[in-house]
Design a protein around this motif. Structure first.
Motif, PDB file in Angstrom:
ATOM      1  N   VAL A  81       0.832  -1.210   0.000  1.00 44.64           N
ATOM      2  CA  VAL A  81       0.000   0.000   0.000  1.00 44.64           C
ATOM      3  C   VAL A  81       0.866   1.260   0.000  1.00 44.64           C
ATOM      4  N   SER A  82       2.088   1.175   0.527  1.00 50.82           N
ATOM      5  CA  SER A  82       2.987   2.335   0.467  1.00 50.82           C
ATOM      6  C   SER A  82       3.311   2.698  -0.977  1.00 50.82           C
ATOM      7  N   ALA A  83       3.246   1.721  -1.861  1.00 54.51           N
ATOM      8  CA  ALA A  83       3.501   1.981  -3.277  1.00 54.51           C
ATOM      9  C   ALA A  83       2.428   2.877  -3.887  1.00 54.51           C
ATOM     10  N   GLU A  84       1.291   3.030  -3.209  1.00 49.82           N
ATOM     11  CA  GLU A  84       0.212   3.866  -3.730  1.00 49.82           C
ATOM     12  C   GLU A  84       0.465   5.352  -3.511  1.00 49.82           C
ATOM     13  N   HIS A  85       1.441   5.695  -2.674  1.00 49.68           N
ATOM     14  CA  HIS A  85       1.749   7.110  -2.469  1.00 49.68           C
ATOM     15  C   HIS A  85       2.242   7.727  -3.771  1.00 49.68           C
ATOM     16  N   GLU A  86       1.638   8.837  -4.138  1.00 47.36           N
ATOM     17  CA  GLU A  86       2.113   9.586  -5.300  1.00 47.36           C
ATOM     18  C   GLU A  86       3.361  10.366  -4.898  1.00 47.36           C
ATOM     19  N   LEU A  87       4.403  10.247  -5.691  1.00 46.67           N
ATOM     20  CA  LEU A  87       5.646  10.970  -5.428  1.00 46.67           C
ATOM     21  C   LEU A  87       5.809  12.030  -6.516  1.00 46.67           C
ATOM     22  N   TRP A  88       5.678  13.282  -6.145  1.00 51.04           N
ATOM     23  CA  TRP A  88       5.737  14.372  -7.103  1.00 51.04           C
ATOM     24  C   TRP A  88       7.011  15.199  -6.887  1.00 51.04           C
ATOM     25  N   GLU A  89       7.293  16.055  -7.823  1.00 48.45           N
ATOM     26  CA  GLU A  89       8.420  16.958  -7.679  1.00 48.45           C
ATOM     27  C   GLU A  89       8.021  18.056  -6.702  1.00 48.45           C
ATOM     28  N   PRO A  90       8.695  18.157  -5.542  1.00 53.81           N
ATOM     29  CA  PRO A  90       8.304  19.167  -4.556  1.00 53.81           C
ATOM     30  C   PRO A  90       8.288  20.566  -5.169  1.00 53.81           C
ATOM     31  N   GLY A  91       7.295  21.344  -4.731  1.00 56.13           N
ATOM     32  CA  GLY A  91       7.094  22.662  -5.336  1.00 56.13           C
ATOM     33  C   GLY A  91       7.837  23.798  -4.671  1.00 56.13           C
ATOM     34  N   GLY A  92       8.573  23.507  -3.597  1.00 50.66           N
ATOM     35  CA  GLY A  92       9.318  24.559  -2.916  1.00 50.66           C
ATOM     36  C   GLY A  92       8.583  25.163  -1.736  1.00 50.66           C
ATOM     37  N   ASP A  93       7.298  24.850  -1.576  1.00 54.82           N
ATOM     38  CA  ASP A  93       6.509  25.303  -0.426  1.00 54.82           C
ATOM     39  C   ASP A  93       6.282  24.090   0.463  1.00 54.82           C
ATOM     40  N   TRP A  94       7.108  23.984   1.519  1.00 56.09           N
ATOM     41  CA  TRP A  94       7.075  22.766   2.324  1.00 56.09           C
ATOM     42  C   TRP A  94       5.729  22.551   2.991  1.00 56.09           C
ATOM     43  N   ARG A  95       5.064  23.641   3.373  1.00 54.73           N
ATOM     44  CA  ARG A  95       3.743  23.500   4.003  1.00 54.73           C
ATOM     45  C   ARG A  95       2.741  22.889   3.024  1.00 54.73           C
ATOM     46  N   SER A  96       2.712  23.428   1.824  1.00 52.09           N
ATOM     47  CA  SER A  96       1.777  22.931   0.823  1.00 52.09           C
ATOM     48  C   SER A  96       2.060  21.472   0.500  1.00 52.09           C
ATOM     49  N   ASP A  97       3.335  21.131   0.354  1.00 46.36           N
ATOM     50  CA  ASP A  97       3.689  19.743   0.039  1.00 46.36           C
ATOM     51  C   ASP A  97       3.328  18.796   1.179  1.00 46.36           C
ATOM     52  N   LEU A  98       3.569  19.213   2.422  1.00 52.66           N
ATOM     53  CA  LEU A  98       3.239  18.340   3.563  1.00 52.66           C
ATOM     54  C   LEU A  98       1.730  18.193   3.736  1.00 52.66           C
ATOM     55  N   ARG A  99       0.981  19.230   3.425  1.00 53.58           N
ATOM     56  CA  ARG A  99      -0.479  19.117   3.478  1.00 53.58           C
ATOM     57  C   ARG A  99      -0.952  18.108   2.421  1.00 53.58           C
ATOM     58  N   ARG A 100      -0.332  18.166   1.265  1.00 53.43           N
ATOM     59  CA  ARG A 100      -0.674  17.212   0.212  1.00 53.43           C
ATOM     60  C   ARG A 100      -0.345  15.790   0.655  1.00 53.43           C
ATOM     61  N   VAL A 101       0.791  15.613   1.308  1.00 51.38           N
ATOM     62  CA  VAL A 101       1.150  14.300   1.847  1.00 51.38           C
ATOM     63  C   VAL A 101       0.086  13.822   2.835  1.00 51.38           C
ATOM     64  N   ALA A 102      -0.332  14.712   3.734  1.00 53.52           N
ATOM     65  CA  ALA A 102      -1.312  14.344   4.757  1.00 53.52           C
ATOM     66  C   ALA A 102      -2.641  13.923   4.130  1.00 53.52           C
ATOM     67  N   HIS A 103      -3.106  14.679   3.147  1.00 59.79           N
ATOM     68  CA  HIS A 103      -4.383  14.343   2.506  1.00 59.79           C
ATOM     69  C   HIS A 103      -4.266  13.031   1.727  1.00 59.79           C
ATOM     70  N   GLN A 104      -3.125  12.829   1.096  1.00 61.75           N
ATOM     71  CA  GLN A 104      -2.924  11.587   0.367  1.00 61.75           C
ATOM     72  C   GLN A 104      -2.910  10.386   1.315  1.00 61.75           C
ATOM     73  N   THR A 105      -2.250  10.541   2.463  1.00 57.95           N
ATOM     74  CA  THR A 105      -2.196   9.466   3.452  1.00 57.95           C
ATOM     75  C   THR A 105      -3.585   9.171   4.003  1.00 57.95           C
ATOM     76  N   ARG A 106      -4.352  10.216   4.239  1.00 57.55           N
ATOM     77  CA  ARG A 106      -5.718  10.037   4.737  1.00 57.55           C
ATOM     78  C   ARG A 106      -6.555   9.259   3.720  1.00 57.55           C
TER      79      ARG A 106
END
Length: 240
Positions: A81-106
């Motif tokens: 199931v960890s393979a289902e995580h989408e890995l994108w090129e970080p956009g430079g805004d760590w908050r935005s990227d971490l929020r995206r990680v959190a929503h994806q994990t949820r």
């Protein structure tokens, strides 16, 4: 010579096949996929060597040639199931990227409701889990903090999401088991609570309900929780 099972070992350190003899009938991916299908359909308690073997159409004892222990099976499932995580090129805004990680994990945990039960550092260092962790650290490159603190942030965020989704899933499961509707249940409980608050015995709770009588917007609460976690790790000079 030590007998298998008497000394600790990591399944990822063992070759999937030795290179000798006939080609194995199944891969670890096959076994993990079968176990995930069972867990998704019937829950984690339904996952057993016997049920996975039946899903694959092989004998239970032959499965132990691929997966020595049930804990190894869990590790294969978590990696799958960890393979289902989408890995994108970080956009430079760590908050935005971490929020995206959190929503994806949820979303992942909602697809696989058994995952919160297996969230543990023990299962956090499989191949796909390591790729996910490396991705999270890449998202945090703009954040000027030691790597140890960044890992604490990732762990805290995962812990918050796991707890939040776990509560969501438990609530949904309870509602499905009710002999009446959720609205009927809530109406009775709200009426009881209103009576207790009106008694004057709980002045602070009364004040809280006067400020906001509900209903609670759980999506907004989730967003605020994410903000507070991220705020707690932001350096003082970090402008939002």
């Amino acid at each position: 010579m030590a007998v298998r099972g008497t000394v600790p070992e990591v399944i990822w350190a063992r070759p999937e096949r030795t290179g000798r003899g006939p080609k194995p009938a199944y891969t670890r991916d096959d076994i993990a996929a079968a176990a995930v299908r069972i867990a998704d359909a019937r829950g984690l308690d339904a996952v057993s060597m016997r049920h996975v073997a039946a899903e694959l159409g092989c004998g239970t004892m032959s499965l132990y040639n691929y997966v020595p222990r049930k804990e190894d099976l869990y590790e294969l499932m978590m990696d799958a199931v960890s393979a289902e995580h989408e890995l994108w090129e970080p956009g430079g805004d760590w908050r935005s990227d971490l929020r995206r990680v959190a929503h994806q994990t949820r979303a992942l945990m909602r697809r696989h409701p058994w995952v919160p039960r297996l969230m543990s550092p023990v299962y956090g260092f499989s191949p796909h889990a390591l790729r996910y962790l490396e991705h999270c650290l890449a998202c945090l490159d703009p954040l000027d903090l030691p790597y140890g603190t960044k890992l604490e942030l990732i762990a805290t965020l995962n812990g918050v999401v796991t707890t939040y989704v776990g509560n969501e899933l438990d609530t949904a499961e309870r509602v499905r088991a009710l002999p009446w509707s959720e609205d009927e249940e809530n109406a009775v409980r709200i009426a009881y609570l209103a009576g207790r608050i009106a008694s004057g015995a709980y002045p602070r709770m009364a004040a809280a309900f006067q400020e906001d009588a509900g209903p609670i917007d759980l999506e907004a609460v989730f967003e605020r929780v994410l903000d507070r976690v991220l705020d707690g790790f932001a350096p003082a000079r970090d402008d939002r």
